[in-house]
Design a protein around this motif. Structure first.
Motif, PDB file in Angstrom:
ATOM      1  N   SER A   1      -8.501   4.628   7.101  1.00 55.32           N
ATOM      2  CA  SER A   1      -9.226   3.415   7.473  1.00 55.32           C
ATOM      3  C   SER A   1      -8.704   2.233   6.648  1.00 55.32           C
ATOM      4  CB  SER A   1     -10.736   3.594   7.274  1.00 55.32           C
ATOM      5  OG  SER A   1     -11.057   3.690   5.903  1.00 55.32           O
ATOM      6  N   SER A   2      -7.895   2.522   5.630  1.00 54.23           N
ATOM      7  CA  SER A   2      -7.300   1.455   4.824  1.00 54.23           C
ATOM      8  C   SER A   2      -5.822   1.242   5.140  1.00 54.23           C
ATOM      9  CB  SER A   2      -7.407   1.778   3.334  1.00 54.23           C
ATOM     10  OG  SER A   2      -8.704   2.108   2.965  1.00 54.23           O
ATOM     11  N   VAL A   3      -5.103   2.316   5.416  1.00 55.65           N
ATOM     12  CA  VAL A   3      -3.669   2.191   5.693  1.00 55.65           C
ATOM     13  C   VAL A   3      -3.366   2.890   7.008  1.00 55.65           C
ATOM     14  CG1 VAL A   3      -3.131   2.198   3.239  1.00 55.65           C
ATOM     15  CG2 VAL A   3      -3.007   4.315   4.511  1.00 55.65           C
TER      16      VAL A   3
ATOM     17  N   TYR B   1     -15.738   1.943   5.260  1.00 56.28           N
ATOM     18  CA  TYR B   1     -16.058   3.043   6.162  1.00 56.28           C
ATOM     19  C   TYR B   1     -16.347   4.308   5.381  1.00 56.28           C
ATOM     20  CZ  TYR B   1     -15.121   6.637   9.741  1.00 56.28           C
ATOM     21  OH  TYR B   1     -15.194   7.712  10.576  1.00 56.28           O
TER      22      TYR B   1
ATOM     23  N   GLU C   1      -3.648  19.472   2.411  1.00 60.94           N
ATOM     24  CA  GLU C   1      -4.720  19.268   1.436  1.00 60.94           C
ATOM     25  C   GLU C   1      -5.568  18.063   1.846  1.00 60.94           C
ATOM     26  OE1 GLU C   1      -3.480  17.677  -2.230  1.00 60.94           O
ATOM     27  OE2 GLU C   1      -5.451  17.844  -3.157  1.00 60.94           O
TER      28      GLU C   1
ATOM     29  N   GLN D   1     -18.209   8.479  -3.178  1.00 62.21           N
ATOM     30  CA  GLN D   1     -17.694   8.020  -1.883  1.00 62.21           C
ATOM     31  C   GLN D   1     -18.410   6.777  -1.399  1.00 62.21           C
ATOM     32  OE1 GLN D   1     -18.437  11.751  -0.158  1.00 62.21           O
ATOM     33  NE2 GLN D   1     -16.312  12.430  -0.260  1.00 62.21           N
TER      34      GLN D   1
ATOM     35  N   ILE E   1     -10.851   8.585   5.157  1.00 61.54           N
ATOM     36  CA  ILE E   1     -11.128   7.457   4.267  1.00 61.54           C
ATOM     37  C   ILE E   1      -9.849   6.643   4.066  1.00 61.54           C
ATOM     38  CG2 ILE E   1     -11.735   6.826   1.899  1.00 61.54           C
ATOM     39  CD1 ILE E   1     -13.635   9.199   1.835  1.00 61.54           C
TER      40      ILE E   1
ATOM     41  N   ARG F   1      -7.494   0.317  -4.445  1.00 59.92           N
ATOM     42  CA  ARG F   1      -6.214  -0.386  -4.331  1.00 59.92           C
ATOM     43  C   ARG F   1      -5.687  -0.316  -2.907  1.00 59.92           C
ATOM     44  NH1 ARG F   1      -1.864  -0.532  -8.483  1.00 59.92           N
ATOM     45  NH2 ARG F   1      -1.697  -2.343  -7.165  1.00 59.92           N
ATOM     46  N   LEU F   2      -5.947   0.793  -2.223  1.00 60.03           N
ATOM     47  CA  LEU F   2      -5.512   0.887  -0.832  1.00 60.03           C
ATOM     48  C   LEU F   2      -6.264  -0.108   0.047  1.00 60.03           C
ATOM     49  CD1 LEU F   2      -5.020   4.712  -0.210  1.00 60.03           C
ATOM     50  CD2 LEU F   2      -3.324   2.990  -0.757  1.00 60.03           C
ATOM     51  N   LYS F   3      -7.428  -0.534  -0.430  1.00 68.43           N
ATOM     52  CA  LYS F   3      -8.162  -1.570   0.299  1.00 68.43           C
ATOM     53  C   LYS F   3      -7.689  -2.962  -0.113  1.00 68.43           C
ATOM     54  CE  LYS F   3     -11.179   0.260   3.140  1.00 68.43           C
ATOM     55  NZ  LYS F   3     -11.100  -0.021   4.591  1.00 68.43           N
ATOM     56  N   GLY F   4      -6.796  -3.014  -1.065  1.00 64.60           N
ATOM     57  CA  GLY F   4      -6.216  -4.301  -1.425  1.00 64.60           C
ATOM     58  C   GLY F   4      -6.806  -4.954  -2.653  1.00 64.60           C
TER      59      GLY F   4
ATOM     60  N   TYR G   1      -7.602   4.195  -7.146  1.00 65.12           N
ATOM     61  CA  TYR G   1      -6.545   4.366  -6.134  1.00 65.12           C
ATOM     62  C   TYR G   1      -7.049   3.960  -4.750  1.00 65.12           C
ATOM     63  CZ  TYR G   1      -3.509   6.981  -2.933  1.00 65.12           C
ATOM     64  OH  TYR G   1      -2.676   7.351  -1.906  1.00 65.12           O
ATOM     65  N   LEU G   2      -8.228   4.479  -4.370  1.00 63.34           N
ATOM     66  CA  LEU G   2      -8.744   4.177  -3.030  1.00 63.34           C
ATOM     67  C   LEU G   2      -9.109   2.702  -2.905  1.00 63.34           C
ATOM     68  CD1 LEU G   2     -10.789   7.438  -2.530  1.00 63.34           C
ATOM     69  CD2 LEU G   2      -8.717   6.756  -1.321  1.00 63.34           C
TER      70      LEU G   2
ATOM     71  N   ASN H   1      -9.469  18.655   2.855  1.00 62.49           N
ATOM     72  CA  ASN H   1     -10.558  18.146   2.014  1.00 62.49           C
ATOM     73  C   ASN H   1     -11.114  16.830   2.551  1.00 62.49           C
ATOM     74  OD1 ASN H   1      -9.052  15.989   1.065  1.00 62.49           O
ATOM     75  ND2 ASN H   1      -8.628  16.901  -0.912  1.00 62.49           N
ATOM     76  N   ARG H   2     -10.653  16.454   3.734  1.00 65.05           N
ATOM     77  CA  ARG H   2     -11.277  15.370   4.502  1.00 65.05           C
ATOM     78  C   ARG H   2     -11.220  14.016   3.821  1.00 65.05           C
ATOM     79  NH1 ARG H   2     -13.655  17.712   9.459  1.00 65.05           N
ATOM     80  NH2 ARG H   2     -13.729  19.903   8.983  1.00 65.05           N
ATOM     81  N   ILE H   3     -10.209  13.814   3.005  1.00 70.52           N
ATOM     82  CA  ILE H   3     -10.086  12.476   2.431  1.00 70.52           C
ATOM     83  C   ILE H   3      -9.288  11.594   3.380  1.00 70.52           C
ATOM     84  CG2 ILE H   3      -7.933  12.824   1.143  1.00 70.52           C
ATOM     85  CD1 ILE H   3      -9.234  11.178  -1.111  1.00 70.52           C
TER      86      ILE H   3
ATOM     87  N   GLU I   1      -9.830   7.463 -11.744  1.00 68.13           N
ATOM     88  CA  GLU I   1      -8.480   7.198 -11.262  1.00 68.13           C
ATOM     89  C   GLU I   1      -8.455   7.165  -9.732  1.00 68.13           C
ATOM     90  OE1 GLU I   1      -4.189   9.352 -11.916  1.00 68.13           O
ATOM     91  OE2 GLU I   1      -5.945  10.124 -12.947  1.00 68.13           O
ATOM     92  N   GLN I   2      -9.171   8.120  -9.147  1.00 61.84           N
ATOM     93  CA  GLN I   2      -9.213   8.224  -7.699  1.00 61.84           C
ATOM     94  C   GLN I   2      -9.922   7.036  -7.069  1.00 61.84           C
ATOM     95  OE1 GLN I   2      -9.758  11.552  -4.395  1.00 61.84           O
ATOM     96  NE2 GLN I   2     -10.536  12.057  -6.360  1.00 61.84           N
TER      97      GLN I   2
ATOM     98  N   ARG J   1     -16.298  13.745   4.920  1.00 65.04           N
ATOM     99  CA  ARG J   1     -15.625  12.986   3.889  1.00 65.04           C
ATOM    100  C   ARG J   1     -15.335  13.872   2.691  1.00 65.04           C
ATOM    101  NH1 ARG J   1     -20.891  10.763   5.121  1.00 65.04           N
ATOM    102  NH2 ARG J   1     -22.400  11.400   3.569  1.00 65.04           N
ATOM    103  N   GLY J   2     -14.246  13.574   2.042  1.00 66.70           N
ATOM    104  CA  GLY J   2     -13.879  14.359   0.867  1.00 66.70           C
ATOM    105  C   GLY J   2     -13.056  13.509  -0.074  1.00 66.70           C
ATOM    106  N   LEU J   3     -12.694  14.110  -1.190  1.00 68.04           N
ATOM    107  CA  LEU J   3     -11.868  13.430  -2.185  1.00 68.04           C
ATOM    108  C   LEU J   3     -10.809  14.420  -2.650  1.00 68.04           C
ATOM    109  CD1 LEU J   3     -14.813  11.901  -4.231  1.00 68.04           C
ATOM    110  CD2 LEU J   3     -13.226  10.582  -2.840  1.00 68.04           C
ATOM    111  N   TYR J   4      -9.806  13.889  -3.338  1.00 68.69           N
ATOM    112  CA  TYR J   4      -8.824  14.792  -3.951  1.00 68.69           C
ATOM    113  C   TYR J   4      -9.523  15.562  -5.062  1.00 68.69           C
ATOM    114  CZ  TYR J   4      -5.098  12.129  -1.683  1.00 68.69           C
ATOM    115  OH  TYR J   4      -4.282  11.534  -0.775  1.00 68.69           O
ATOM    116  N   LYS J   5      -9.567  16.884  -4.939  1.00 65.12           N
ATOM    117  CA  LYS J   5     -10.354  17.672  -5.874  1.00 65.12           C
ATOM    118  C   LYS J   5      -9.780  17.675  -7.282  1.00 65.12           C
ATOM    119  CE  LYS J   5     -12.671  20.722  -2.676  1.00 65.12           C
ATOM    120  NZ  LYS J   5     -12.188  20.051  -1.437  1.00 65.12           N
TER     121      LYS J   5
ATOM    122  N   THR K   1       1.765   1.991  -3.407  1.00 65.10           N
ATOM    123  CA  THR K   1       0.632   2.586  -4.135  1.00 65.10           C
ATOM    124  C   THR K   1       0.539   4.077  -3.850  1.00 65.10           C
ATOM    125  OG1 THR K   1      -0.523   0.492  -3.818  1.00 65.10           O
ATOM    126  CG2 THR K   1      -1.835   2.336  -4.580  1.00 65.10           C
TER     127      THR K   1
ATOM    128  N   LYS L   1       0.817  -1.205   0.000  1.00 65.41           N
ATOM    129  CA  LYS L   1       0.000   0.000   0.000  1.00 65.41           C
ATOM    130  C   LYS L   1       0.858   1.265   0.000  1.00 65.41           C
ATOM    131  CE  LYS L   1      -3.951  -2.242   2.088  1.00 65.41           C
ATOM    132  NZ  LYS L   1      -4.763  -2.422   3.287  1.00 65.41           N
TER     133      LYS L   1
END
Lengths: 445, 323
Positions: A216-218, B78, A204, B142, A213, B100-103, B97-98, A208-210, B93-94, B83-87, A6, A3
């Motif tokens: 909770s994975s890493v 979860y 950032e 999300q 999320i 993949r972080l979960k495996g 990516y997320l 932006n509150r990511i 793609e995002q 909650r937010g995302l990369y703007k 990644t 991870k």
């Protein structure tokens, strides 16, 4: 792929795809190459020589003015009014009037010009006349020209450094200085540039509150380490591209316009000199150039005295070490605050040591083996910059190893410290964070 | 019922306050479990502990019968409240990516995301930057990211905030569907309406302590207060005279020519006795028990009294008719 890998990949790719990265990567080498090429081109291409007419009422100095680089002297057997008319007609850029009483009253000398007079020409003329007046006065005092010639003794000490391997090499502090300063400056700039990118990246994710999320994975540490390493790779990539492209551009120019770069050693003096030396120094240098080896020769021999494998390896090591040390602190700051404005209070203690190192670089250059240089090149906060300044002057391997070890210890420590702050701070919103709160976070289990 | 997740005596203290004080709970498998409590009760802290974002000072979490550990991260999805995302990153793609972080592998993530994006009409936005999406669409993305890796436990923290009613319904359906497919869902909220609608079990936390835990229907039954609403006509004498000391008239009012009334039965008295008392003297049009809604139970548990007892004059709104 783990991870962390990644995360590194995302940090790296998202940054090198940015327009600002592409622009910087292209502009950097162009600027660097320009610094090398432009002076050469200018000195070669300045086709219009500065034309100086000489009206010498005393008839003593006509033959004393030899043409110099870009300055041409023309002797006029006319009066000064005619000469000025000729200048007005565009034949000359300036008219030098030497009245009869010039020798007794040097302040009666005049240099006329329609535009502002060329400073180089003025300095050159002053220098020639000064030497002439001096030798005339010496002659008047009864000192023979031959005696004078015999007295003149150029002294040129050949500095020899005995390297650790016992080899004798000629020492050129100027070259070491330039190299040391350049690499110290580069490390300073890169740490600042990419350290603050880490800070902004962490901030950032928090604003932006990511971040919740992701963690909770890493583990928070993986996210922080991934960001620091990803941004560090961007820095390293940019640096390597800069080096390669700069050399490519310079080499391209050399191949494309070989006539610009074909120097006789004598010319080399003036080309290099044109960047920094004024005409007076130029003249003095030209007098002694036959006894000294040429400046180009000095640069070449100075560069050959530098231990480049050590230099390059050290650069990469101290760049990475210094970056990791500071980036961790920048990451901690980014995690502790809510917005960019709040970073200021914590930025100061991080930027001050770096700035201090950069300022002290000047002092270290003048005494690269002194106690100040030694201590500053051991303290991890300043060692990346200071050690790079010292290395071209030659640093014992034991000192190098000790400094490297301390730097490794330093960034392990700051990373540990930062991770303690980061894992708490990243989830903390709306709280005005002070140093005592940071300290609590660090101690918190 | 089989337990998927068990929290045992969880305590978490911060420097100035206790966030959780000896909280235990059982989350049954394949249920929707409401985690309720006022703001600042400790819900988010508990959720973060379950997500292993923070560690408890004392107590442990048992997940799938074993102590919760890093290997369980992939089995949990979860959706945080904030909650937010990369703007600046592209949506697809995002999401990959997320995931993949979960495996999940990149190719699996891509094909599964396609399905979800089609379902939520997001496919045209795959290559757009997140900042170009509306807030509702970002919320959908999300949600997809949360459920994509098919976790056995899903945790939604105030999932409906920021959604319009149409999308709230869409989301509710998806959550129920996920439960039916076998997922267990922890649902944190202070919106009691949605709790009654979709939760099977709840735990109520206030001020770091657990106040209440159990099956929603059972809790409402337990909180029944022997209050009945009746509709009568053709009364032979005033209602006050019909009722004797076993019953207490709370309120009576006229309703389209009939009389409606709320009557409390005293302890130990059977419902049938009330009906028996009413029938000889009036026509009984309707009769049902008033059970308190989750909202009332919530307020009662937290403040110590039912809302109408406090405000005193609005009983009709404080109670909700139960089937």
């Amino acid at each position: 792929m783990s991870k962390t890998a990644t995360i590194i990949k995302r940090e790296f790719l998202s940054r090198i795809r940015k327009r600002s990265f592409v622009v910087m990567t292209i502009l950097g080498p162009i600027l660097l190459a320009a610094i090398i090429i432009v002076p050469v081109v200018i000195s070669q291409l300045s086709d219009s020589d500065y034309q100086v007419a000489i009206v010498d009422d005393s008839d003593l100095f006509y033959d004393r003015f030899a043409d110099a680089e870009n300055i041409r002297f023309t002797q006029l057997a006319t009066n000064i009014d005619n000469a000025i008319e000729l200048m007005a007609a565009g034949r000359f850029d300036a008219v030098l009037h030497i009245p009869e009483i010039a020798f007794q009253a040097p302040s009666s000398l005049r240099l006329f010009s329609e535009k502002s007079v060329s400073l180089n020409a003025k300095l050159l003329i002053e220098n020639i006349l000064k030497l002439e007046f001096e030798s005339m006065k010496l002659g008047a005092a009864g000192i023979d020209q031959e005696i004078l010639a015999a007295i003149e003794t150029p002294v040129n000490i050949q500095a020899i450094r005995i390297r650790q391997d016992g080899e004798f090499i000629s020492d050129h502090p100027e070259v070491s200085m330039a190299l040391g300063f350049m690499s110290g400056l580069l490390i300073y700039l890169f740490i600042f540039l990419f350290g603050s990118q880490v800070l902004r990246g962490v901030l950032e994710e928090k604003t932006n509150r990511i971040v919740e999320i992701i963690i909770s994975s890493v583990r928070p540490f993986q996210l922080m380490a991934g960001k620091i390493l990803g941004v560090g790779l961007v820095g390293l990539t940019q640096f390597l591209i800069w080096v390669v492209l700069t050399f490519a551009i310079v080499a391209g120019f050399q191949l494309g316009m070989p006539e610009l770069f074909r120097f006789t050693p004598d010319e080399q003096v003036f080309i290099t000199g044109s960047q920094a030396l004024n005409a007076e120094e130029l003249l003095r240098q030209r007098e002694t150039v036959q006894q000294y080896d040429t400046l180009a020769g000095q640069v070449v021999s100075g560069l050959s005295a530098v231990n480049f494998p050590v230099m390059i390896l050290s650069f990469i090591f101290f760049f990475l070490g210094g970056y990791l040390l500071y980036a961790a602190l920048f990451a901690a700051i980014g995690s502790a605050v809510d917005n960019e404005a709040d970073t200021q209070q914590f930025m100061l203690p991080v930027t001050v040591p770096l700035l201090f190192a950069f300022i002290m670089a000047q002092m270290v250059m003048s005494n690269p083996s002194g106690p100040v240089a030694l201590w500053l090149s051991m303290i991890p906060l300043t060692s990346p910059v200071i050690m790079m300044v010292r290395i071209p002057f030659g640093v014992p391997y034991t000192e190098l190893a000790l400094s490297a070890g301390l730097l490794i210890g330093g960034f392990v420590f700051t990373t540990w410290l930062a991770s303690r702050i980061y894992r708490v701070g990243i989830l903390m919103y709306g709280k005005r964070v002070s140093y005592s709160i940071l300290w609590k976070w660090i101690r918190q289990s | 019922m089989e337990t998927l997740l068990r929290a045992e005596h969880i305590t978490k203290e911060y420097t100035h306050h206790k966030a959780l004080d000896d909280v235990s709970m059982h989350v049954p498998r394949q249920s929707i479990f409401g985690l309720l409590g006022p703001n600042g009760a400790g819900k988010t802290t508990l959720i973060r502990i379950v997500n292993q974002i923070i560690a408890p000072d004392r107590g442990q979490i048992i997940f799938h019968g074993e102590p919760l550990g890093p290997e369980h991260v992939q089995q949990i999805g979860y959706l945080p409240e904030e909650r937010g995302l990369y703007k600046k990153m592209k949506v697809g793609e995002q999401a990959i990516y997320l995931a993949r972080l979960k495996g999940i592998s990149a190719s699996d993530a891509r094909s599964q995301l396609r399905e979800w994006f089609d379902k939520f009409d997001l496919m045209p936005w795959w290559n757009k930057k997140v900042e170009e999406l509306s807030k509702g669409m970002q919320q959908k993305v999300q949600f997809i990211i949360t459920v994509l890796h098919k976790p056995s436990l899903l945790i939604f923290d105030e999932p409906f905030s920021g959604f319009d009613p149409i999308n709230v319904n869409l989301l509710k359906e998806e959550i129920l569907h996920l439960r039916d497919e076998g997922a267990t869902i922890i649902f944190s909220t202070h919106n009691m309406g949605s709790v009654e609608e979709i939760c099977d079990h709840i735990v109520l936390i206030d001020n770091a302590k657990k106040l209440l835990e159990g099956n929603v229907g059972q809790i409402r039954k337990d909180h029944a207060r022997q209050i009945y609403q009746v509709e009568l006509d053709h009364l032979k004498k005033p209602l006050e005279e019909i009722l004797d000391g076993r019953f207490e008239l709370i309120r009576a009012w006229d309703h389209d020519g009939s009389l409606k009334a709320r009557i409390r039965i005293k302890k130990g008295i059977q419902v049938n006795e009330l009906i028996g008392q009413l029938i000889p003297s009036a026509g009984l049009l309707s009769f049902h028990e008033l059970t308190p809604g989750m909202n009332d139970i919530f307020i009662k548990q937290v403040t110590g009294s039912y809302p109408q007892e406090k405000s005193g004059n609005k009983p009709a709104q404080a109670f909700q008719a139960a089937g």
